[in-house]
Enzyme design. Structure first.
Site, short mmCIF file in Angstrom:
data_model
loop_
_atom_site.label_atom_id
_atom_site.label_comp_id
_atom_site.label_asym_id
_atom_site.label_seq_id
_atom_site.Cartn_x
_atom_site.Cartn_y
_atom_site.Cartn_z
N GLY A 165 63.80 41.52 104.35
CA GLY A 165 63.78 41.87 102.74
C GLY A 165 64.48 40.53 101.94
CB SER A 166 67.67 40.59 99.64
OG SER A 166 68.09 39.72 98.81
CB SER A 167 65.92 35.04 99.41
OG SER A 167 65.88 35.58 98.08
CB THR A 168 70.96 37.84 97.86
OG1 THR A 168 69.98 37.35 96.84
CG2 THR A 168 72.36 37.88 97.38
#
Lengths: 425, 142
Positions: B64-67
């Site tokens: 999922g998220s690149s954060t």
């Protein structure tokens, strides 16, 4: 394993290009070791995701690099940030949060980043070219850049993005190399009605399903219509990169590295073949919602990823039809659209802005409901047409979420409760 | 108590110990693991509601998220991060969060990759000791 470094890489590591570049290069070389890269390579564009979340550590990282004299060496765009920079007061964001968000924004713009502030950079400015080597953050943008544009980026997480922008270097591995871009699993759309495949909701639902089927493998989709729009592919990318780690997919006859099955799989066989039928899509659609039909609705969120001008127009037409039929926004429901300054500038030059504002639509720019504290604690049920927003909202915002098409979101906003068609369509 | 020794690849080297929190499902740290409490908040995840703080978190890989890198670094700073992470596949985004934290604060979460057979041999609440060379000592109660 030792990574082979160029003379300039060595100079960057030695601090000959400044302290910020030294720190950036140290992180890049450590990541090259993690990723088993033999050497480093050039990238010619970056998109920063690390400017989005406001955290003490993220702020300190950005200000440390800026204070050490960090400057980007390649054209670098910014993802949405933690604040609607012009209108944050209207959305009830507190002063302390805003002050820190403004400091973080300043650190990135001081380093030379372009203030695009959008999670749909491919609809904004400096769209990468086919085959261009880039370092992009933001999962939906990574997927779009690789799949739809045919540019080449790995999944860059927060903080390595700015390191790549400062040095212009990344580990040479993964999706930067053609041989790692071949399809791995074949997903065949079977007996899906053309009308369904031309509906926007289909793409978020399909993306959600693909992410969970593919996980981190490269899926190849057979059966997508050739006239699929950029906004539809955006919805697919955002959902697939949330339920899974999809950073690249191919769609036969649609995306640029997949004119044929042979091209998409680079003449290899698929590791798996999975047929997707209507009932799989119905299950995926149901899985996107935690709220139930008829639940009282507090908030409708559209624009995850950021609304394009075309999406504003589609919404305006839906709202105009409601207004003409004497329908208004339910007094207990907020209808929020999230977008970029780029799309908003076009909206201002159209006839649609008044239609939206007269209906009571609140437009917020440069940010995201997940990163700016604009959702009140009383908000219990939200509705969205985004697979990504529907995926993350229950955990990140502690709300129940209903997924529906844009038309279903508008209907529900008028009625004040979640109401959708039974079938996907 | 029986002790088994597994040999893995240290993606981010370090020493740690704790009890195993085991999942068969990938997780996005951003939107999936709260950086203020350590709770798994992905409501679709099989371990939703469990807390990673001080545990050795054993799950196949990030997603999922690149954060997620920022979320892991913030969790390390606030003291709610897992003691160590054991994965089946390298997720560069999680490794990055730990590495940047190391560069900025000299504090990292060790991450070790294990072969499939070893990975699946770890059971919930096993006591695990992670060594800088990627060795994982497993103590199963009873």
């Amino acid at each position: 394993m030792l990574v082979k470094l160029s003379t300039r890489d060595e100079q960057l590591l030695d601090g000959q290009h400044g302290e910020a570049a030294r720190m950036a290069m140290r992180i890049l070389v450590r990541m090259a070791e993690v990723q088993d890269a033999d050497e480093m390579m050039d990238v010619s564009q970056a998109h920063i995701d690390g400017c989005g979340l406001l955290s003490e550590t993220g702020l300190e990282f950005a200000e440390t690099l800026a204070a050490k004299g960090g400057k980007v060496s390649i054209p670098t765009t910014l993802n949405m940030g933690p604040l609607d920079l012009q209108n944050w007061r209207k959305f009830g964001v507190n002063e302390d949060f805003a002050a820190k968000a403004i400091r973080q924004a300043k650190a990135y713009t001081d380093m030379g980043c372009i203030p695009t502030w959008t999670c749909a950079p491919y609809q904004s400015y400096l769209t990468p070219r086919f085959g261009q080597q880039i370092a992009w953050g933001e999962s939906n943008a990574i997927c779009y850049a690789n799949s739809v544009l045919g540019a080449r980026t790995n999944r860059y997480g927060d903080f390595i993005d700015i390191c790549a922008a400062i040095t212009g270097r990344v580990p040479k591995c993964g999706l930067h190399l053609k041989q790692n871009r071949k399809g791995q699993i074949l997903l065949r759309l079977v007996d899906i009605d053309s009308a369904i495949m031309h509906s926007n909701a289909f793409y978020a639902v399909l993306g959600h399903l693909i992410g969970s089927l593919a996980e981190d493998q490269i899926p190849v989709i057979e059966g997508l219509p050739v006239d699929v729009s950029g906004d539809q592919l955006k919805a697919l990318c955002a959902a697939a990169a949330s339920s899974g780690s999809v950073a690249l997919f191919h769609a036969i006859g649609v995306t640029p590295e997949a004119n044929t099955l042979e091209e998409a799989f680079q003449d290899k066989k698929p590791e798996r073949i999975i047929d997707i039928n209507l009932s799989d899509l119905q299950k995926s659609r149901a899985d996107l919602s935690t709220a139930r039909e008829g639940d009282k609705l507090d908030l409708v969120v559209l624009g995850c990823p950021h609304f394009s001008f075309d999406e504003f127009r589609e919404l305006a037409w839906l709202l105009r039809a409601k207004t003409e039929n004497g329908k208004t926004l339910h007094p207990d429901v907020q209808l929020v659209v999230i977008s970029s300054q780029t799309s908003y500038a076009l909206l201002q030059r159209s006839d649609f802005l008044d239609v939206l504002t007269d209906f009571g639509v609140k437009i917020t720019l440069d940010t995201c409901i997940f990163h700016t504290p604009m959702v009140s604690p009383e908000t219990k049920v939200i509705m969205t047409n985004s697979g990504k927003c529907a995926y993350y909202a229950p955990g990140q915002l502690a709300v129940q979420v209903a997924f529906g098409s844009m038309a279903e979101c508008v209907d529900s906003a008028v009625k004040g409760c979640v109401c959708r068609e039974e079938a996907l369509g | 108590m029986t002790e088994r020794i597994l040999v893995g690849r240290p993606v981010v080297a370090g020493s740690a110990e704790g009890t195993a929190l085991v999942s068969k499902e990938p997780l996005s740290f951003w939107g999936g693991c709260c950086p203020r409490t350590g709770e798994i908040i992905d409501r679709r995840h099989e371990r939703s509601g469990a807390n990673v703080t001080g545990r050795v978190f054993v799950f196949p890989q990030g997603k999922g998220s690149s954060t997620s890198s920022a979320t892991l670094m913030e969790s390390i700073k606030t003291g709610v991060a897992p003691a160590a992470i054991i994965n089946l596949k390298v997720d560069p985004i999680l490794a990055l969060g730990s590495i940047v934290s190391d560069e900025l604060y000299h504090k990292a979460v060790p991450i070790v990759i294990l072969a499939e057979k070893d990975f699946y041999s770890i059971k919930e609440d096993d006591h695990l000791t992670v060594e800088p060379d990627g060795t994982v000592k497993v103590n199963t109660k009873s």
